[in-house]
Design a protein around this motif. Structure first.
Motif, PDB file in Angstrom:
ATOM      1  N   HIS A 184       0.817  -1.214   0.000  1.00  0.00           N
ATOM      2  CA  HIS A 184       0.000   0.000   0.000  1.00  0.00           C
ATOM      3  C   HIS A 184       0.851   1.264   0.000  1.00  0.00           C
ATOM      4  O   HIS A 184       0.505   2.255  -0.650  1.00  0.00           O
ATOM      5  CB  HIS A 184      -0.926  -0.014   1.224  1.00  0.00           C
ATOM      6  CG  HIS A 184      -2.109   0.884   1.103  1.00  0.00           C
ATOM      7  ND1 HIS A 184      -3.177   0.613   0.273  1.00  0.00           N
ATOM      8  CD2 HIS A 184      -2.401   2.069   1.705  1.00  0.00           C
ATOM      9  CE1 HIS A 184      -4.070   1.572   0.375  1.00  0.00           C
ATOM     10  NE2 HIS A 184      -3.626   2.471   1.233  1.00  0.00           N
ATOM     11  N   ASP A 185       1.953   1.234   0.725  1.00  0.00           N
ATOM     12  CA  ASP A 185       2.811   2.413   0.804  1.00  0.00           C
ATOM     13  C   ASP A 185       3.334   2.820  -0.575  1.00  0.00           C
ATOM     14  O   ASP A 185       3.379   4.009  -0.913  1.00  0.00           O
ATOM     15  CB  ASP A 185       3.969   2.183   1.781  1.00  0.00           C
ATOM     16  CG  ASP A 185       4.846   0.989   1.414  1.00  0.00           C
ATOM     17  OD1 ASP A 185       4.373   0.110   0.658  1.00  0.00           O
ATOM     18  OD2 ASP A 185       5.995   0.938   1.879  1.00  0.00           O
ATOM     19  N   HIS A 186       3.699   1.841  -1.389  1.00  0.00           N
ATOM     20  CA  HIS A 186       4.190   2.143  -2.742  1.00  0.00           C
ATOM     21  C   HIS A 186       3.073   2.706  -3.623  1.00  0.00           C
ATOM     22  O   HIS A 186       3.320   3.592  -4.451  1.00  0.00           O
ATOM     23  CB  HIS A 186       4.775   0.884  -3.378  1.00  0.00           C
ATOM     24  CG  HIS A 186       5.966   0.341  -2.644  1.00  0.00           C
ATOM     25  ND1 HIS A 186       7.153   1.026  -2.554  1.00  0.00           N
ATOM     26  CD2 HIS A 186       6.136  -0.817  -1.952  1.00  0.00           C
ATOM     27  CE1 HIS A 186       8.028   0.311  -1.850  1.00  0.00           C
ATOM     28  NE2 HIS A 186       7.430  -0.804  -1.472  1.00  0.00           N
ATOM     29  N   MET A 187       1.859   2.202  -3.435  1.00  0.00           N
ATOM     30  CA  MET A 187       0.740   2.668  -4.244  1.00  0.00           C
ATOM     31  C   MET A 187       0.394   4.122  -3.924  1.00  0.00           C
ATOM     32  O   MET A 187       0.106   4.916  -4.822  1.00  0.00           O
ATOM     33  CB  MET A 187      -0.464   1.753  -4.032  1.00  0.00           C
ATOM     34  CG  MET A 187      -0.227   0.317  -4.477  1.00  0.00           C
ATOM     35  SD  MET A 187      -1.679  -0.753  -4.291  1.00  0.00           S
ATOM     36  CE  MET A 187      -2.673  -0.178  -5.670  1.00  0.00           C
ATOM     37  N   VAL A 188       0.441   4.478  -2.649  1.00  0.00           N
ATOM     38  CA  VAL A 188       0.159   5.862  -2.253  1.00  0.00           C
ATOM     39  C   VAL A 188       1.147   6.816  -2.920  1.00  0.00           C
ATOM     40  O   VAL A 188       0.781   7.907  -3.365  1.00  0.00           O
ATOM     41  CB  VAL A 188       0.210   6.019  -0.714  1.00  0.00           C
ATOM     42  CG1 VAL A 188       0.184   7.491  -0.321  1.00  0.00           C
ATOM     43  CG2 VAL A 188      -0.949   5.286  -0.065  1.00  0.00           C
ATOM     44  N   GLN A 189       2.384   6.402  -3.028  1.00  0.00           N
ATOM     45  CA  GLN A 189       3.414   7.266  -3.603  1.00  0.00           C
ATOM     46  C   GLN A 189       3.224   7.532  -5.094  1.00  0.00           C
ATOM     47  O   GLN A 189       3.818   8.465  -5.634  1.00  0.00           O
ATOM     48  CB  GLN A 189       4.793   6.640  -3.361  1.00  0.00           C
ATOM     49  CG  GLN A 189       5.198   6.615  -1.893  1.00  0.00           C
ATOM     50  CD  GLN A 189       6.532   5.952  -1.671  1.00  0.00           C
ATOM     51  OE1 GLN A 189       7.583   6.488  -2.034  1.00  0.00           O
ATOM     52  NE2 GLN A 189       6.520   4.758  -1.099  1.00  0.00           N
ATOM     53  N   THR A 190       2.387   6.743  -5.758  1.00  0.00           N
ATOM     54  CA  THR A 190       2.142   6.976  -7.185  1.00  0.00           C
ATOM     55  C   THR A 190       1.090   8.045  -7.429  1.00  0.00           C
ATOM     56  O   THR A 190       0.979   8.568  -8.540  1.00  0.00           O
ATOM     57  CB  THR A 190       1.687   5.681  -7.891  1.00  0.00           C
ATOM     58  OG1 THR A 190       0.378   5.308  -7.420  1.00  0.00           O
ATOM     59  CG2 THR A 190       2.666   4.547  -7.640  1.00  0.00           C
ATOM     60  N   ALA A 191       0.282   8.382  -6.412  1.00  0.00           N
ATOM     61  CA  ALA A 191      -0.811   9.345  -6.591  1.00  0.00           C
ATOM     62  C   ALA A 191      -0.270  10.773  -6.482  1.00  0.00           C
ATOM     63  O   ALA A 191       0.545  11.069  -5.600  1.00  0.00           O
ATOM     64  CB  ALA A 191      -1.898   9.114  -5.550  1.00  0.00           C
TER      65      ALA A 191
END
Length: 227
Positions: free
Chosen positions: A141-148
């Motif tokens: 999840h942490d990596h996904m947040v960084q894409t937004a």
């Protein structure tokens, strides 16, 4: 410390006491490496998830090098902290002990500026264990947040203990597994983040391990600068 405003006290009176008199008392604790008081300025549920039971008007955040230092620091007040809480908040205070993880560091040029701060208290989805929650949150999840786009600061705070009435309690008694802190430079950045397809994908992933959520916009007042 999760705080609910004392009955009969206005929001302004609650905020003033928390950020001034109570903050001054907290600052006297030994071993304190940093301290902030936080006031809720908006409690709209900006989340696709159902709302949880963590209803607050503010909270204090204290930083220590170790769990033992935290216990000694709190004990040094000889009960004054709890007695002082009764003057402005519900005395039945719940405490969360957290392991903080900085995922997106606020850029230096934005530090000191008034940013939009969103705080979310996360529960686990049904059937999800603490280990599964931590893995998905800290490894996917942490990596996904960084894409937004739009988010300029993001912390994940994993709950390592829950204290109610001075005693450690189970998740069922205080169903919070993690606390999210997010910062945005302005309203445009805030809106961009939550309208983005990247956030929608992130929220979809979140639904696989996150249950109920309480979200707030808060204002932070520094008591002791982190060292």
């Amino acid at each position: 410390n999760l705080l609910k405003r004392k009955e009969g006290l206005s929001a302004e009176e609650f905020s003033a006491y928390l950020t001034q008199a109570h903050a001054g008392l907290l600052a006297t604790m030994p071993y304190l490496k940093g301290c902030e008081t936080n006031v809720v300025v908006d409690n709209e549920q900006r989340s696709p998830f159902d709302r949880g039971s963590t209803e607050i008007d503010g909270y204090t955040e204290m930083f220590f090098d170790s769990y033992g230092d935290m216990l000694e620091g709190v004990a040094s007040l000889n009960g004054e902290g709890a007695n002082d809480v009764e003057k402005f908040a519900d005395p039945n205070v719940s405490l969360l002990v957290l392991a903080k993880r900085e995922v997106i560091r606020i850029p230096e040029h934005l530090r000191g500026k008034e940013l939009i701060q969103r705080v979310s208290f996360l529960g686990r989805a049904d059937g999800v264990t603490s280990e599964q929650f931590k893995y998905e949150w800290w490894n996917v999840h942490d990596h996904m947040v960084q894409t937004a786009p739009g988010c300029c600061g993001y912390n994940q705070n994993l709950v390592i203990d829950r204290i109610v009435g001075g005693k450690s309690v189970s998740y069922d008694e205080l169903p919070v597994e993690g606390v999210v802190e997010m910062w945005f430079e302005n309203q445009d950045a805030f809106d961009e983040f939550y309208a983005s397809p990247e956030f929608k994908r992130t929220a979809q992933h979140g639904s696989t391990f996150i249950g109920k959520i309480n979200t707030y916009l808060t204002k932070t007042f520094s008591v002791v600068s982190p060292s």
